[in-house]
Each structure stands twice: as structure tokens, then as C-alpha cells.
Design a protein around this motif. Structure first.
Motif, mmCIF file in Angstrom:
data_model
loop_
_atom_site.group_PDB
_atom_site.id
_atom_site.type_symbol
_atom_site.label_atom_id
_atom_site.label_comp_id
_atom_site.label_asym_id
_atom_site.label_seq_id
_atom_site.Cartn_x
_atom_site.Cartn_y
_atom_site.Cartn_z
ATOM 1 N N GLU A 45 8.700 0.114 17.473
ATOM 2 C CA GLU A 45 9.328 1.282 16.849
ATOM 3 C C GLU A 45 10.110 0.856 15.604
ATOM 4 O OE1 GLU A 45 9.933 5.279 16.460
ATOM 5 O OE2 GLU A 45 8.809 4.367 18.089
ATOM 6 N N SER A 46 10.735 -0.319 15.659
ATOM 7 C CA SER A 46 11.519 -0.787 14.505
ATOM 8 C C SER A 46 10.610 -1.080 13.306
ATOM 9 C CB SER A 46 12.342 -2.024 14.869
ATOM 10 O OG SER A 46 11.505 -3.088 15.235
ATOM 11 N N GLN A 47 9.406 -1.583 13.544
ATOM 12 C CA GLN A 47 8.468 -1.807 12.451
ATOM 13 C C GLN A 47 8.054 -0.470 11.837
ATOM 14 O OE1 GLN A 47 4.624 -3.484 13.457
ATOM 15 N NE2 GLN A 47 4.524 -4.572 11.512
ATOM 16 N N MET A 48 7.846 0.544 12.668
ATOM 17 C CA MET A 48 7.503 1.875 12.171
ATOM 18 C C MET A 48 8.634 2.428 11.309
ATOM 19 S SD MET A 48 5.180 4.082 12.148
ATOM 20 C CE MET A 48 5.172 5.616 11.315
ATOM 21 N N ARG A 49 9.862 2.269 11.776
ATOM 22 C CA ARG A 49 11.014 2.730 10.989
ATOM 23 C C ARG A 49 11.111 1.984 9.662
ATOM 24 N NH1 ARG A 49 13.256 3.409 16.038
ATOM 25 N NH2 ARG A 49 14.331 1.445 16.099
ATOM 26 N N ALA A 50 10.775 0.705 9.663
ATOM 27 C CA ALA A 50 10.805 -0.073 8.420
ATOM 28 C C ALA A 50 9.796 0.496 7.415
ATOM 29 C CB ALA A 50 10.503 -1.541 8.699
ATOM 30 N N TYR A 51 8.607 0.871 7.883
ATOM 31 C CA TYR A 51 7.608 1.470 6.999
ATOM 32 C C TYR A 51 8.101 2.826 6.474
ATOM 33 C CZ TYR A 51 4.184 -2.016 8.600
ATOM 34 O OH TYR A 51 3.500 -3.171 8.886
ATOM 35 N N GLU A 52 8.696 3.618 7.331
ATOM 36 C CA GLU A 52 9.235 4.918 6.912
ATOM 37 C C GLU A 52 10.333 4.730 5.872
ATOM 38 O OE1 GLU A 52 10.442 6.547 10.656
ATOM 39 O OE2 GLU A 52 8.435 7.312 11.114
ATOM 40 N N GLU A 53 11.187 3.735 6.074
ATOM 41 C CA GLU A 53 12.260 3.450 5.105
ATOM 42 C C GLU A 53 11.687 2.984 3.777
ATOM 43 O OE1 GLU A 53 15.289 0.848 6.710
ATOM 44 O OE2 GLU A 53 15.435 2.067 8.533
ATOM 45 N N CYS A 54 10.611 2.217 3.838
ATOM 46 C CA CYS A 54 9.944 1.758 2.612
ATOM 47 C C CYS A 54 9.500 2.958 1.776
ATOM 48 C CB CYS A 54 8.747 0.881 2.975
ATOM 49 S SG CYS A 54 7.634 0.552 1.599
ATOM 50 N N VAL A 55 8.858 3.927 2.417
ATOM 51 C CA VAL A 55 8.389 5.120 1.704
ATOM 52 C C VAL A 55 9.576 5.915 1.180
ATOM 53 C CG1 VAL A 55 7.188 7.330 1.970
ATOM 54 C CG2 VAL A 55 6.210 5.254 2.957
ATOM 55 N N SER A 56 10.581 6.102 2.007
ATOM 56 C CA SER A 56 11.766 6.858 1.604
ATOM 57 C C SER A 56 12.461 6.203 0.409
ATOM 58 C CB SER A 56 12.725 6.970 2.793
ATOM 59 O OG SER A 56 13.838 7.735 2.458
ATOM 60 N N ASP A 57 12.614 4.878 0.459
ATOM 61 C CA ASP A 57 13.249 4.156 -0.650
ATOM 62 C C ASP A 57 12.424 4.272 -1.928
ATOM 63 O OD1 ASP A 57 15.299 3.399 1.032
ATOM 64 O OD2 ASP A 57 14.561 1.336 1.311
ATOM 65 N N ALA A 58 11.101 4.137 -1.812
ATOM 66 C CA ALA A 58 10.235 4.238 -2.991
ATOM 67 C C ALA A 58 10.319 5.629 -3.607
ATOM 68 C CB ALA A 58 8.795 3.893 -2.621
ATOM 69 N N ILE A 59 10.359 6.662 -2.768
ATOM 70 C CA ILE A 59 10.476 8.037 -3.285
ATOM 71 C C ILE A 59 11.813 8.230 -3.989
ATOM 72 C CG2 ILE A 59 10.716 10.465 -2.592
ATOM 73 C CD1 ILE A 59 8.557 9.893 -0.448
ATOM 74 N N LEU A 60 12.890 7.734 -3.388
ATOM 75 C CA LEU A 60 14.217 7.833 -4.017
ATOM 76 C C LEU A 60 14.236 7.120 -5.367
ATOM 77 C CD1 LEU A 60 16.603 7.319 -0.966
ATOM 78 C CD2 LEU A 60 16.292 9.406 -2.299
ATOM 79 N N GLN A 61 13.646 5.933 -5.444
ATOM 80 C CA GLN A 61 13.610 5.187 -6.702
ATOM 81 C C GLN A 61 12.824 5.939 -7.775
ATOM 82 O OE1 GLN A 61 12.015 1.325 -5.779
ATOM 83 N NE2 GLN A 61 13.873 0.649 -4.729
ATOM 84 N N GLY A 89 0.813 -1.212 0.000
ATOM 85 C CA GLY A 89 0.000 0.000 0.000
ATOM 86 C C GLY A 89 0.848 1.264 0.000
ATOM 87 N N LEU A 90 1.907 1.273 0.799
ATOM 88 C CA LEU A 90 2.797 2.439 0.840
ATOM 89 C C LEU A 90 3.501 2.635 -0.502
ATOM 90 C CD1 LEU A 90 4.307 2.032 4.415
ATOM 91 C CD2 LEU A 90 2.723 3.809 3.645
ATOM 92 N N THR A 91 3.938 1.543 -1.101
ATOM 93 C CA THR A 91 4.586 1.629 -2.417
ATOM 94 C C THR A 91 3.606 2.150 -3.454
ATOM 95 O OG1 THR A 91 6.007 -0.229 -1.802
ATOM 96 C CG2 THR A 91 5.872 0.304 -4.138
#
Length: 153
Positions: free
Chosen positions: A127-143, A89-91
Motif C-alpha cells: 500500500e505504501s508503494q501505491m501511495r508513493a506513486y499517487e504522491e508522484c502524480v500529485s506532485d507532478a501536477i502541482l509542479q 512513466g507517471l511523470t
């Protein structure tokens, strides 16, 4: 002082709502406020899982359209695949932000900045799961930014 029952009045049963219902009501109220304050200037797209429920066109920018689509999608399924669904969904949400709006198609896209927002309604266990979701969004935006940069060359 004793409590006496008023004849003819039946006590109301407690009203309970699921988390899904509360989230949908909150999202609809947010949309109503945005549409009231910025009529035809701000657009909202709703993504549930990996499904996009409406488009950027003005005809799709209404609460009724989203409510009908939400009714067809229904609440999320079993929690076994919850993490996978949130990532998809985030992707998908990042992909939707990359689609130009009608205004961006009309105007010079360099002058119109994309100030989109992603609101993710989910539960996290840590908190680590939340960071994983944030990283997912950040990585998708960078791509997507890298793809856009490469296509400009």
C-alpha cells in the motif's frame, strides 16, 4: 462411464497469456469503446515507460497506430528498475496531459477544461508503494500547475 477419445480430434493445448498481453488487450478494448462512443471528441495518448506512443492529433488517434508502437516497444524489461520506470512513466503522463490538444489550441483554453485521466498498469508490492506513486502524480501536477500559473503572470 468411461471417457472415450473421439478419433481424429486432437485436444487443444492450453492457451496462456502474459500479464503484458492481457493489459494491452484491455487498453485496446478501452480505446475502441472510447472511439466508438466519442468519435473525434475524446483523445487518448499512450505512454509506456517514458515513451509517448502517439500524439493528440486526430491522425494519431487510432488503435492501429498504438498497436504498431506497442509492438516496437515490447513488454517491460527486468524488474530491477521497475519502480524507477513507473515514476518516469507517471511523470511523462502528467507532462503529456499538459500538452494542449488541437481543440484546445483552436478554442479559448480557459473554456476547455482538461479532464485527462492517467491509467497506470503496474504491480505494487504494498500500500505504501501505491501511495508513493499517487504522491508522484500529485506532485507532478502541482509542479506543472505552478509553472503554468507563473507563466500567466
Amino acid at each position: 462411464m468411461s471417457k472415450t477419445k473421439t478419433p481424429g480430434i486432437i485436444p487443444a493445448a492450453p492457451i496462456t497469456k502474459s500479464m503484458w498481453t492481457c493489459n494491452v488487450e484491455t487498453m485496446i478494448e478501452y480505446m475502441r469503446i472510447v472511439f466508438d462512443i466519442f468519435p473525434a471528441k475524446r483523445t487518448i495518448r499512450v505512454v509506456v515507460g517514458d515513451e509517448t506512443l502517439n500524439e493528440w492529433q486526430q491522425k494519431d488517434q487510432n488503435i492501429q497506430q498504438v498497436m504498431l508502437a506497442l509492438g516496437q516497444v515490447g513488454p517491460p524489461g527486468p524488474k530491477a528498475k521497475e519502480d524507477e520506470n513507473v515514476i518516469r512513466g507517471l511523470t511523462q503522463a502528467v507532462q503529456v496531459l499538459c500538452d494542449p490538444t488541437p481543440l484546445q489550441q483552436e478554442e479559448d483554453q480557459d473554456l476547455l477544461q482538461n479532464k485527462g485521466r492517467i491509467i497506470c498498469l503496474t504491480t505494487v508490492k504494498s500500500e505504501s508503494q501505491m501511495r508513493a506513486y499517487e504522491e508522484c502524480v500529485s506532485d507532478a501536477i502541482l509542479q506543472h500547475n505552478q509553472l503554468a500559473e507563473d507563466s500567466d503572470r
